[in-house]
Structures are given as structure tokens and as C-alpha cells.
Scaffold this motif. Sequence first.
Motif, mmCIF file in Angstrom:
data_model
loop_
_atom_site.group_PDB
_atom_site.id
_atom_site.type_symbol
_atom_site.label_atom_id
_atom_site.label_comp_id
_atom_site.label_asym_id
_atom_site.label_seq_id
_atom_site.Cartn_x
_atom_site.Cartn_y
_atom_site.Cartn_z
ATOM 1 N N PRO A 36 0.727 -1.113 0.849
ATOM 2 C CA PRO A 36 -0.183 -0.267 0.039
ATOM 3 C C PRO A 36 1.182 1.357 0.143
ATOM 4 C CG PRO A 36 0.621 -1.160 2.113
ATOM 5 C CD PRO A 36 0.789 -1.690 1.357
ATOM 6 N N GLU A 37 0.452 2.431 -0.532
ATOM 7 C CA GLU A 37 1.362 3.368 -1.033
ATOM 8 C C GLU A 37 0.795 4.669 -0.423
ATOM 9 O OE1 GLU A 37 2.646 4.446 -5.137
ATOM 10 O OE2 GLU A 37 3.966 2.243 -5.463
ATOM 11 N N GLN A 38 -0.846 4.725 0.231
ATOM 12 C CA GLN A 38 -1.544 5.897 0.458
ATOM 13 C C GLN A 38 -2.760 4.898 1.164
ATOM 14 O OE1 GLN A 38 -2.761 8.876 -1.944
ATOM 15 N NE2 GLN A 38 -1.320 10.429 -0.570
ATOM 16 N N THR A 39 -3.044 5.812 2.064
ATOM 17 C CA THR A 39 -4.381 6.196 2.099
ATOM 18 C C THR A 39 -4.953 6.385 3.174
ATOM 19 O OG1 THR A 39 -3.952 3.989 4.192
ATOM 20 C CG2 THR A 39 -5.974 4.648 4.850
ATOM 21 N N VAL A 40 -6.121 7.043 2.140
ATOM 22 C CA VAL A 40 -6.945 8.789 2.313
ATOM 23 C C VAL A 40 -8.612 7.955 3.096
ATOM 24 C CG1 VAL A 40 -5.528 9.842 1.079
ATOM 25 C CG2 VAL A 40 -7.733 8.818 -0.232
ATOM 26 N N VAL A 41 -8.992 9.955 3.800
ATOM 27 C CA VAL A 41 -10.100 8.936 4.087
ATOM 28 C C VAL A 41 -11.550 10.304 3.555
ATOM 29 C CG1 VAL A 41 -11.876 9.134 6.209
ATOM 30 C CG2 VAL A 41 -9.737 8.241 5.966
ATOM 31 N N ARG A 42 -11.707 9.760 3.276
ATOM 32 C CA ARG A 42 -13.182 11.498 2.051
ATOM 33 C C ARG A 42 -14.731 10.234 1.920
ATOM 34 N NH1 ARG A 42 -11.001 10.458 -4.121
ATOM 35 N NH2 ARG A 42 -9.356 9.996 -2.557
ATOM 36 N N THR A 43 -15.055 11.642 2.124
ATOM 37 C CA THR A 43 -16.710 11.448 2.090
ATOM 38 C C THR A 43 -17.351 11.722 0.422
ATOM 39 O OG1 THR A 43 -16.447 12.726 4.619
ATOM 40 C CG2 THR A 43 -19.408 12.760 2.972
ATOM 41 N N ILE A 44 -17.906 10.486 0.364
ATOM 42 C CA ILE A 44 -18.500 10.440 -1.497
ATOM 43 C C ILE A 44 -20.218 10.444 -1.187
ATOM 44 C CG2 ILE A 44 -16.439 8.867 -2.503
ATOM 45 C CD1 ILE A 44 -17.927 6.712 -2.140
ATOM 46 N N ASP A 45 -20.529 10.910 -2.281
ATOM 47 C CA ASP A 45 -22.307 11.278 -2.138
ATOM 48 C C ASP A 45 -22.507 10.140 -3.385
ATOM 49 O OD1 ASP A 45 -24.445 12.290 -2.837
ATOM 50 O OD2 ASP A 45 -23.833 13.487 -3.350
ATOM 51 N N VAL A 46 -23.374 9.329 -2.951
ATOM 52 C CA VAL A 46 -23.594 8.097 -3.563
ATOM 53 C C VAL A 46 -25.148 7.897 -3.905
ATOM 54 C CG1 VAL A 46 -23.880 5.617 -3.887
ATOM 55 C CG2 VAL A 46 -22.163 6.402 -2.757
ATOM 56 N N ARG A 47 -25.473 8.290 -5.259
ATOM 57 C CA ARG A 47 -26.853 8.378 -5.507
ATOM 58 C C ARG A 47 -27.580 7.140 -5.997
ATOM 59 N NH1 ARG A 47 -28.005 13.677 -6.246
ATOM 60 N NH2 ARG A 47 -26.832 15.058 -5.258
ATOM 61 N N LEU A 48 -28.716 6.916 -5.309
ATOM 62 C CA LEU A 48 -29.381 5.367 -5.594
ATOM 63 C C LEU A 48 -30.385 5.903 -5.797
ATOM 64 C CD1 LEU A 48 -28.534 3.786 -1.683
ATOM 65 C CD2 LEU A 48 -26.937 2.972 -4.503
ATOM 66 N N VAL A 49 -31.287 5.064 -7.157
ATOM 67 C CA VAL A 49 -32.362 5.150 -7.652
ATOM 68 C C VAL A 49 -33.588 3.651 -7.190
ATOM 69 C CG1 VAL A 49 -31.409 4.539 -9.383
ATOM 70 C CG2 VAL A 49 -33.819 5.784 -9.563
ATOM 71 N N ASP A 50 -34.722 3.373 -7.019
ATOM 72 C CA ASP A 50 -35.718 2.307 -6.838
ATOM 73 C C ASP A 50 -36.253 2.492 -8.282
ATOM 74 O OD1 ASP A 50 -37.222 0.064 -6.442
ATOM 75 O OD2 ASP A 50 -38.068 1.646 -4.787
ATOM 76 N N ASP A 51 -35.608 1.518 -8.909
ATOM 77 C CA ASP A 51 -36.632 0.934 -10.622
ATOM 78 C C ASP A 51 -37.927 0.274 -9.888
ATOM 79 O OD1 ASP A 51 -35.515 -1.416 -9.693
ATOM 80 O OD2 ASP A 51 -34.303 -1.029 -11.342
ATOM 81 N N GLY A 52 -38.346 -0.044 -8.597
ATOM 82 C CA GLY A 52 -39.222 -0.737 -9.164
ATOM 83 C C GLY A 52 -39.323 -2.268 -8.435
ATOM 84 N N ASN A 53 -37.188 -2.409 -8.557
ATOM 85 C CA ASN A 53 -37.549 -3.830 -8.793
ATOM 86 C C ASN A 53 -36.294 -4.314 -7.609
ATOM 87 O OD1 ASN A 53 -38.161 -5.572 -10.370
ATOM 88 N ND2 ASN A 53 -36.865 -4.635 -11.866
#
Length: 214
Positions: A36-53
Motif C-alpha cells: 500500500p502506498e497511501q491511505t486517505v479518508v474521504r466522504t463520497i456522495d452515492v446516489r441510489l434509485v428505486d427502479d421498481g425492483n
Amino acid sequence: YWSRAEVVYPQLGGLTADRVSVMVVTRQTIGRGDEPEQTVVRTIDVRLVDDGNGWRFERLASAGGAFETIEHLNRAHEVATDPRIEMPDSARLDILAGLVSPVLLDVMSQLADVTPYGVTVLATGHPHNVFETDRQSHHTVGRAVDIHRIGDTLVIDDHEEGSPTMEIMRWMLDHPDVRQVGGPWDLDGKSSSRSFTNTVHLDHVHLAVNVRRR
């Protein structure tokens, strides 16, 4: 190169009947070969959608910023290096980049004098607008912080009357520089309320400050 990610804490950023924003504090390790060369902590914005299934991934709205200056984190503002405040590196970089209001930094420092706490997000990683509206978020302009841990207890696990989370929300409401407090309770119960609660804010405390000091 290879990359491995560990979810530290997932927090709701917005919720409708068929769409959701999840702000995920992620510990990412990058390496090459066996090392391993680098470890970072970040906040990502994940978008989810309900497609009926069921729910499925829609898009990555924010990858939590770039980390070209990660080696300069030791030069961060005292708030960014305060051992009483746990936060993602992306939040530290928000501070280093001057994206966070000095009023908010003052309140964050004063809050650390009361209790240690864990930050989910400042600006980077949070939806630009209040989810599914055209209203710009206080986070976008550097005047808000989301807190997922008070002391050693996660907000999601601290919903009892008189709990540390409730007391910290009361402290925030009493602060002259605080504009808005969201969390598991609506403490002032007014129609034009500085305090609010909803489904999205059961797992963290949202704190927004005024533009300038009174």
C-alpha cells in the motif's frame, strides 16, 4: 495500481420515495504490487434509485475531492488537527482550502471544549442543493457541519430523552452564532424553527452558522 475501500460510516444526505443520497465516509487504500502506498479518508456522495425492483446504484455525485495536497495536512488549521474532532481528510482539505466559514470553525472548536465528536462532512461530499430542491445547502457555502458521533456514542444510537446528543443540540441552540440545528429532535418546536427533525436527520446532527457574528 489497486484500490481498496472500507466504509467507515454511511449517512443519509437526502431521501424521497424513489431516490436517495448516501454520504459515505470511506477509508481508501491505494497501492501497487504488494505494498500500500497511501491511505486517505474521504466522504463520497452515492446516489441510489428505486427502479421498481429494489434500490440500485445511479451515480457518484461526488468522489470526495482530490488529494494532491494530502502530505500538507500537518499544516491544517487547529480545528483540522484537533485530536478531539474526528473528521475525514476531505473535510480537513475543505478547511485548508478556505472553504469553511471562520464562524463555523470557532463553533466547532468551542464544541470540542464540551465534548469530543465525529464529523461526517463539511462541504466536499455533501449535495450542492438541499436534496431534491433548488435551495443551496449551507454546506456548499462552508457554513454547516454534520456530526455523527457525540463522545463515544453514535447519534443513531443515542435517541433517549436527556441523552448526550440531545444536550449537545441544546448547547448548539443556545449558541449565538448558530443559525440552524437538525437532528433526532425538534427542540424549539416553532413553525419558523431554528431546530428541526426528519427521517434524514435521525443519524446525525446538522449544525449551520450565521453569515457573520452578531
